[in-house]
Design a protein around this motif. Structure first.
Motif, PDB file in Angstrom:
ATOM      1  N   ASP A 115       0.847  -1.186   0.000  1.00  0.00           N
ATOM      2  CA  ASP A 115       0.000   0.000   0.000  1.00  0.00           C
ATOM      3  C   ASP A 115       0.883   1.236   0.000  1.00  0.00           C
ATOM      4  OD1 ASP A 115      -1.742   2.019   0.394  1.00  0.00           O
ATOM      5  OD2 ASP A 115      -2.638   1.220   2.229  1.00  0.00           O
ATOM      6  N   GLY A 116       0.974   1.882  -1.169  1.00  0.00           N
ATOM      7  CA  GLY A 116       1.846   3.038  -1.297  1.00  0.00           C
ATOM      8  C   GLY A 116       1.491   4.175  -0.375  1.00  0.00           C
ATOM      9  N   SER A 117       0.262   4.232   0.121  1.00  0.00           N
ATOM     10  CA  SER A 117      -0.126   5.320   1.014  1.00  0.00           C
ATOM     11  C   SER A 117       0.653   5.281   2.314  1.00  0.00           C
ATOM     12  CB  SER A 117      -1.626   5.245   1.301  1.00  0.00           C
ATOM     13  OG  SER A 117      -1.930   4.067   2.016  1.00  0.00           O
ATOM     14  N   ARG A 118       1.315   4.174   2.608  1.00  0.00           N
ATOM     15  CA  ARG A 118       2.093   4.069   3.831  1.00  0.00           C
ATOM     16  C   ARG A 118       3.514   4.595   3.652  1.00  0.00           C
ATOM     17  NH1 ARG A 118      -0.060  -2.087   5.085  1.00  0.00           N
ATOM     18  NH2 ARG A 118      -2.217  -1.503   5.473  1.00  0.00           N
ATOM     19  N   VAL A 119       3.880   4.943   2.456  1.00  0.00           N
ATOM     20  CA  VAL A 119       5.222   5.424   2.175  1.00  0.00           C
ATOM     21  C   VAL A 119       5.276   6.931   2.415  1.00  0.00           C
ATOM     22  CG1 VAL A 119       6.985   5.709   0.411  1.00  0.00           C
ATOM     23  CG2 VAL A 119       5.682   3.591   0.536  1.00  0.00           C
ATOM     24  N   THR A 120       6.181   7.354   3.291  1.00  0.00           N
ATOM     25  CA  THR A 120       6.301   8.776   3.604  1.00  0.00           C
ATOM     26  C   THR A 120       7.406   9.455   2.822  1.00  0.00           C
ATOM     27  OG1 THR A 120       7.842   8.351   5.430  1.00  0.00           O
ATOM     28  CG2 THR A 120       5.471   8.345   5.950  1.00  0.00           C
ATOM     29  N   PRO A 143       3.520   2.205   9.214  1.00  0.00           N
ATOM     30  CA  PRO A 143       2.297   1.407   9.314  1.00  0.00           C
ATOM     31  C   PRO A 143       1.089   2.288   9.602  1.00  0.00           C
ATOM     32  CG  PRO A 143       4.077   0.368  10.542  1.00  0.00           C
ATOM     33  CD  PRO A 143       4.559   1.725  10.144  1.00  0.00           C
ATOM     34  N   PRO A 144      -0.105   1.853   9.177  1.00  0.00           N
ATOM     35  CA  PRO A 144      -1.301   2.689   9.338  1.00  0.00           C
ATOM     36  C   PRO A 144      -1.815   2.665  10.773  1.00  0.00           C
ATOM     37  CG  PRO A 144      -1.903   0.589   8.387  1.00  0.00           C
ATOM     38  CD  PRO A 144      -0.400   0.585   8.490  1.00  0.00           C
ATOM     39  N   THR A 155      -3.367   3.622  18.027  1.00  0.00           N
ATOM     40  CA  THR A 155      -2.200   2.755  17.910  1.00  0.00           C
ATOM     41  C   THR A 155      -2.003   2.399  16.445  1.00  0.00           C
ATOM     42  OG1 THR A 155      -3.553   0.773  18.270  1.00  0.00           O
ATOM     43  CG2 THR A 155      -2.465   1.740  20.198  1.00  0.00           C
ATOM     44  N   ARG A 156      -0.768   2.151  16.097  1.00  0.00           N
ATOM     45  CA  ARG A 156      -0.461   1.769  14.723  1.00  0.00           C
ATOM     46  C   ARG A 156      -0.345   0.252  14.618  1.00  0.00           C
ATOM     47  NH1 ARG A 156       0.455   5.765  11.362  1.00  0.00           N
ATOM     48  NH2 ARG A 156       0.871   7.823  12.265  1.00  0.00           N
ATOM     49  N   ARG A 157      -0.587  -0.229  13.422  1.00  0.00           N
ATOM     50  CA  ARG A 157      -0.337  -1.644  13.171  1.00  0.00           C
ATOM     51  C   ARG A 157       1.135  -1.918  13.454  1.00  0.00           C
ATOM     52  NH1 ARG A 157       0.275  -5.356   8.462  1.00  0.00           N
ATOM     53  NH2 ARG A 157      -0.927  -7.227   8.979  1.00  0.00           N
ATOM     54  N   ALA A 191       4.977  -2.966  13.498  1.00  0.00           N
ATOM     55  CA  ALA A 191       5.998  -3.072  12.456  1.00  0.00           C
ATOM     56  C   ALA A 191       6.291  -4.529  12.125  1.00  0.00           C
ATOM     57  CB  ALA A 191       7.277  -2.366  12.901  1.00  0.00           C
ATOM     58  N   LEU A 192       6.146  -5.426  13.109  1.00  0.00           N
ATOM     59  CA  LEU A 192       6.367  -6.849  12.850  1.00  0.00           C
ATOM     60  C   LEU A 192       5.348  -7.372  11.844  1.00  0.00           C
ATOM     61  CD1 LEU A 192       7.054  -8.188  16.466  1.00  0.00           C
ATOM     62  CD2 LEU A 192       8.732  -7.648  14.693  1.00  0.00           C
ATOM     63  N   SER A 193       4.071  -7.008  12.015  1.00  0.00           N
ATOM     64  CA  SER A 193       3.034  -7.466  11.087  1.00  0.00           C
ATOM     65  C   SER A 193       3.254  -6.890   9.698  1.00  0.00           C
ATOM     66  CB  SER A 193       1.648  -7.062  11.609  1.00  0.00           C
ATOM     67  OG  SER A 193       1.375  -7.677  12.848  1.00  0.00           O
ATOM     68  N   GLU A 194       3.596  -5.590   9.628  1.00  0.00           N
ATOM     69  CA  GLU A 194       3.846  -4.964   8.327  1.00  0.00           C
ATOM     70  C   GLU A 194       5.027  -5.638   7.626  1.00  0.00           C
ATOM     71  OE1 GLU A 194       2.309  -1.603   6.903  1.00  0.00           O
ATOM     72  OE2 GLU A 194       0.903  -2.997   7.812  1.00  0.00           O
ATOM     73  N   THR A 195       6.094  -5.887   8.383  1.00  0.00           N
ATOM     74  CA  THR A 195       7.278  -6.513   7.795  1.00  0.00           C
ATOM     75  C   THR A 195       6.953  -7.923   7.312  1.00  0.00           C
ATOM     76  OG1 THR A 195       8.705  -5.214   9.246  1.00  0.00           O
ATOM     77  CG2 THR A 195       9.683  -7.153   8.219  1.00  0.00           C
ATOM     78  N   ALA A 196       6.183  -8.674   8.093  1.00  0.00           N
ATOM     79  CA  ALA A 196       5.805 -10.027   7.686  1.00  0.00           C
ATOM     80  C   ALA A 196       4.983  -9.999   6.406  1.00  0.00           C
ATOM     81  CB  ALA A 196       5.031 -10.712   8.812  1.00  0.00           C
TER      82      ALA A 196
END
Length: 769
Positions: free
Chosen positions: A26-31, A264-265, A277-279, A281-286
Motif C-alpha cells: 500500500d503506497g499510502s504508507r510510504v512517507t 504502518p497505518p 495505535t499503529r499496526r 511493524a512486525l506485522s507490516e514486515t511479515a
C-alpha cells in the motif's frame, strides 16, 4: 557519507518503487522515497609488491581505495579503511596480509571479527583462493578441541574474535609464542561494531595483544575495516592505542538503491477515548516479506530483537502456506543463540537459493557476503545511520539495483525519522563511542594483563593506568614487586567483554534434554522468567523454571494464544557529579549514579489484539548497577510558570523521559535498549523535579556523556517529535515506551511539551564545556 539525491514524498513513485513487493503493498504508507544513484568504479594496476600468484588467484584489478589502503599497510602504517557496504574492504587487508604470507613462509596473520558468521564467511573466501601454505582456520568457541592444537601449530592465518582472544589465546600465550613472534598483521574487521562497553573492553584486549606480541619479538601492523563512520581514524586510534591512517574515498562501483520510508497505518479503535495505535511493524514486515517471496524477490528482513525475528518468520511462513502450501519452507529465522550447525545450515540454504527469505537479527548485518539479494526490509530503525546503511547494503551486493525499506515501529524515534528524512539521508554517520578509561573496564582488564604477565612500568603508559594500578594494589588484587605488579589470586579474573552479565543461560527442553539455544544473562530475567513464552525457529515454548545459579531454563513446547511482557521497577541514587550547567531554574548534570532494578511481574497479552489478559507477580533478584547518567532538574516555580500544576508533574516528566530515551539514538551511537531512565517529581538527591537518562552498562558506555554534550540538540529533537505527533494524549509514537516498568502510567503528553519548552528556554544553545 552516502551520495544521495532527495525527493519529496511521491505516492505514485512510491508505489512504483515498491511494486516488487507484490500487489498488496500500500503506497499510502510510504512517507518518503530516496534514490541512491548508481556509481561507476575506478580500478588501478596491482602494486608491484603483490606476488603474481596472488594477482592470478583474484583474477581482477583492485579498486583504487583497496590499493591505497593495502600499500599503506605494506609499508608498515597502521590503517583503517572505512568505505561503503560491498566496497571490497576484504581485499584491502587480504592484499598485504596474504602477500606477506607468500613472501615469508614463517609469517602469521591474526584476523578478528565481532561475529562467528563473519569469520566463517572470510574463511570460505580465503579457502577459495587456493593459496599453498596459508592454511587459514577459524579458532572460536565452535572449534572442536581436537582441531585447536593443529590450528595453533600449523595455521598461519587464524580467524577468531575478541572473546576467544581474551579467554583462550592471550591467557595461553606461552603456547602461542611462535605465532606471536612471527605475527605480521592483525586484521580487525567491522571495527565500528566495537563501541560502548564492548568496544572499551576490546581496546584493552588489543593492548594486551600488543604487549604480549612485543614480549616475544612481534611487531604487527594493524589493518582495520569499518563501515562508513563519523571519524574512523580517531576511533581506530582509540581502539588500538596506535596512530592510524584513514582511507575513506570509495572507488568501488555501486548499483542504484531505492530507499523507502514506510509508516504502518493507524488502527481503528472502537473506544474513541483510547489513544490511537499503529499496526505493528512486525506485522507490516511479515506482510511485505510474504509479498516478496510470492514475487520471487530474494529478501532479508532485519528485526531488532530475537523474539521479533522469530515472530516475523513465523507469520510469514503461515501466510505463505495459506497461499501456496509448502512455500513457507523457503523462509527461516536467523539469530544469535542458535547452535552452530543450525546457523551454518541456514547460511548455506540462503546462498544456494533454497531459502528465498530470512528474518534475522543484526547477526547478519556485518560483512557476510549474501550474494544475490534483491531487497532488504528493516523492521525498526537499527539505532544508528551507520547500521541503517550497513543493513541496506546487504541487498544488491552483486552490483544490481536494490530496494531497501525502513518500516517504522510505533516509537518516537522511528516516527520522527520517517517524517524527517533529512535526519537520515545526506548526513554523515555517527562517530563510534568508546571509553577505554572506564574504571569498570580498565581495572578488570589490568588484572587480566597482570595474570598473563607481570605489569611493568612501561605498560602503565600503554594502558593509561598509573592511578588504576595503584588502586588495585591497595585493594590487594595486585602485588608490587621489584619486577612489576603481579596478579595475587587463584585462577584468572572473570571478565565479560560484552557486558552480558556472566555465563549465558542454556534453554533446555525438559522432556528431551535437548539444548535449544542460549540467552545472555542480562536478558534472561525478562526473556526466561517462569511463565515466559520463548520462541525458537518458529516453535513456541513455555518456561517452567529458571535456575540462575546453574544458568539453565527448562521449557516445554506449547502454543498459547498470548505473549508475555516483563515489567520492572527501578530506583536511582546520585553518587557524584562530574559536570553541570547552571541555567537558572534549570540544571543540567553529568555524573555517576547507582541504579537498582528488579523484574517484578509480567503481563500476558492476547496475540493479535494486544489485549492485556492479566499481570502475574515474579520473585527474581534485584540487580545493581553503577553507571553514568545525564539528568536535568526544573524548579517547581518554572514548572508552574509553564502551566504544569503539581498534580501534572509526574506524568509530564515521565512522558519527557520516555521521549528523551527514544530520541537519544539520533544523537549518540546507542540503541534504546542500551540506556534507561527515571523521572520523579522530587528526587531525594536533587530535591527537585528531575529526569535521569543513564547508560545501561557498568561504569557507563559514553552515551550519557554524548547526551550531555549535545543536550540542546537532543532535547529540541525530542520536543519536536512529541509536538508533531498526531495523537492527542500520547501514544507509542511519541511518549509511550515498550520497556516501561510502570505500564506507561502516568503520562501527560501536553505537559511534557511544556516541560521541554521550559528546559530549552533556559539551556544555552552551545554545548556545555
Amino acid at each position: 557519507m552516502q551520495d544521495v539525491t532527495t525527493t519529496a514524498p511521491d505516492i505514485p513513485a512510491a508505489r512504483g518503487a515498491l511494486k516488487a513487493l507484490g500487489p498488496s503493498s500500500d503506497g499510502s504508507r510510504v512517507t518518503h522515497i530516496e534514490r541512491v544513484e548508481a556509481r561507476s568504479g575506478r580500478t588501478v594496476p596491482w602494486p608491484d609488491w603483490v606476488p603474481r600468484q596472488l594477482r592470478d588467484a583474484y583474477g581482477f584489478e583492485p579498486w583504487e581505495h583497496q590499493a591505497t589502503a593495502g600499500s599503506l599497510a605494506h609499508d608498515g602504517h597502521h590503517v583503517v579503511i572505512a568505505t561503503g557496504t560491498a566496497s571490497g574492504k576484504s581485499l584491502a587487508y587480504q592484499m598485504p596480509a596474504l602477500s606477506r604470507l607468500l613472501d615469508d613462509p614463517r609469517a602469521t596473520v591474526l584476523y578478528l571479527s565481532p561475529t562467528k558468521a563473519l569469520a566463517a564467511d572470510q574463511l570460505r573466501a580465503l579457502t577459495r583462493l587456493g593459496l599453498d601454505g596459508v592454511r587459514p582456520a577459524t579458532y572460536d568457541g565452535d572449534t572442536p578441541r581436537e582441531q585447536r592444537e593443529w590450528i595453533r601449530q600449523h595455521s598461519r592465518f587464524v580467524l577468531t574474535n575478541p572473546d576467544m582472544l581474551h579467554h583462550a589465546l592471550l591467557p595461553g600465550h606461552a603456547r602461542w609464542a611462535t605465532f606471536l613472534r612471527r605475527l605480521a598483521y592483525v586484521v580487525i574487521d567491522e571495527c565500528h561494531a566495537y563501541r560502548g562497553v564492548f568496544g572499551s573492553h576490546v581496546a584493552h584486549v588489543l593492548r594486551r595483544l600488543r604487549r604480549l606480541a612485543a614480549q616475544y619479538g612481534g611487531t604487527p601492523t594493524f589493518v582495520l575495516a569499518s563501515a562508513t563512520s563519523g571519524d574512523p581514524g580517531d576511533a581506530a586510534t582509540r581502539l588500538t592505542g596506535l596512530p592510524v591512517t584513514a582511507v575513506t574515498e570509495d572507488a568501488s562501483p555501486r548499483g542504484a538503491v531505492t530507499f523507502a520510508l514506510w509508516e504502518p497505518p493507524l488502527l481503528p479503535h472502537e473506544d474513541p477515548d483510547l489513544p490511537p495505535t499503529r499496526r505493528s511493524a512486525l506485522s507490516e514486515t511479515a506482510d511485505l516479506l510474504t509479498d516478496a517471496v510470492v514475487a520471487g524477490t530474494r529478501t532479508l528482513a532485519f528485526v531488532r530483537s530475537r523474539r521479533g525475528a522469530e515472530v516475523v518468520a513465523t507469520m510469514t511462513r503461515r501466510s505463505l502456506d495459506e497461499a501456496v502450501p509448502g512455500l513457507g519452507e523457503r523462509v527461516a529465522a536467523y539469530r544469535a543463540g542458535y547452535l552452530k550447525e543450525d546457523r551454518r545450515a541456514i547460511e548455506r540454504a540462503l546462498m544456494t537459493g533454497e531459502l528465498l527469505a530470512l528474518a534475522s537479527t543484526n547477526a547478519l548485518e556485518l560483512g557476510v557476503d549474501l550474494v544475490g539479494l534483491d531487497a532488504v526490509l528493516i523492521c525498526g530503525y537499527p539505532g544508528t545511520r551507520a547500521s541503517l546503511w550497513q543493513q541496506a547494503g546487504r541487498a544488491g551486493r552483486a552490483g544490481g539495483e536494490a530496494l531497501a525499506v525502513l518500516v517504522a515501529r510505533d516509537d518516537p524515534l522511528d516516527t520522527y525519522l520517517v517524517h524527517h528524512p533529512d535526519a537520515l539521508f545526506g548526513r554523515p554517520v555517527e562517530a563510534t563511542v568508546l571509553d577505554p578509561a572506564n574504571p569498570y573496564v580498565l581495572g578488570p582488564q589490568l588484572c587480566c594483563a597482570a595474570a598473563e604477565a607481570p605489569l611493568r612500568p612501561a605498560d602503565l603508559d600503554l594502558f593509561g593506568a598509573a592511578e588504576a594500578v595503584d588502586a588495585l594494589t591497595r585493594s590487594g588484587a595486585l602485588r608490587k614487586r621489584p619486577t612489576g605488579w603481579y596478579w595475587t589470586r587463584q585462577g584468572r579474573p572473570e571478565v565479560d567483554l560484552r557486558g552480558t552479565g556472566g555465563t549465558p543461560v542454556a534453554v533446555v527442553e525438559s522432556a528431551t534434554g535437548r539444548l535449544l539455544g542460549t540467552v545472555d544473562q542480562g536478558s534472561s530475567h525478562a526473556m526466561l522468567h517462569p511463565g515466559a513464552v520463548y520462541l525458537h525457529q518458529g516453535a513456541s515454548y513455555l518456561v517452567d523454571d529458571l535456575d540462575l545459579d546453574e544458568a539453565v531454563a527448562l521449557v516445554h513446547a506449547a502454543e498459547p494464544d498470548w505473549s508475555t511482557h516483563a515489567r520492572d521497577v527501578t530506583d536511582l541514587s546520585v553518587v557524584s557529579i562530574r559536570e553541570y550547567v547552571d541555567a537558572g531554574p534549570v540544571g543540567l548534570f553529568l555524573g555517576s549514579v547507582d541504579v537498582t532494578s528488579q523484574v517484578v511481574s509480567y503481563q500476558r497479552r492476547r496475540l493479535g489484539s494486544g489485549e492485556v489478559l492479566d499481570t502475574r507477580p515474579l520473585d527474581l533478584p534485584a540487580r545493581e548497577l553503577r553507571t553514568v547518567a545525564v539528568w536535568f532538574t526544573v524548579s517547581p516555580q518554572a514548572l508552574h510558570a509553564a502551566g504544569v500544576a503539581p498534580a501534572d508533574v509526574p506524568g509530564a516528566l515521565h512522558a519527557a523521559e520516555h521521549a528523551g530515551i527514544g530520541l537519544l539514538p539520533l544523537i549518540a551511537t546507542c540503541d534504546r535498549w542500551d540506556i534507561g531512565g527515571l523521572s520523579t517529581a522530587n528526587h531525594v538527591d536533587t530535591q527537585s523535579p528531575t529526569v535521569f537518562v543513564y547508560d545501561g552498562h557498568p561504569g557507563g558506555a559514553g552515551f550519557a556523556e554524548r547526551a550531555y554534550g549535545t543536550a540542546s540538540a537532543w532535547l529540541r529533537a525530542t520536543r519536536e517529535a512529541v509536538a508533531s505527533c498526531a495523537c492527542e494524549t500520547g501514544c507509542p509514537s511519541c511518549v509511550q515506551s515498550p520497556k516501561c516498568g510502570n505500564g506507561n502510567n502516568p503520562l501527560d503528553k501536553a505537559k511534557a511539551i511544556a516541560v521541554l519548552d521550559a528546559v530549552l528556554t533556559a539551556l544555552p544553545d552551545a554545548p556545555p564545556s
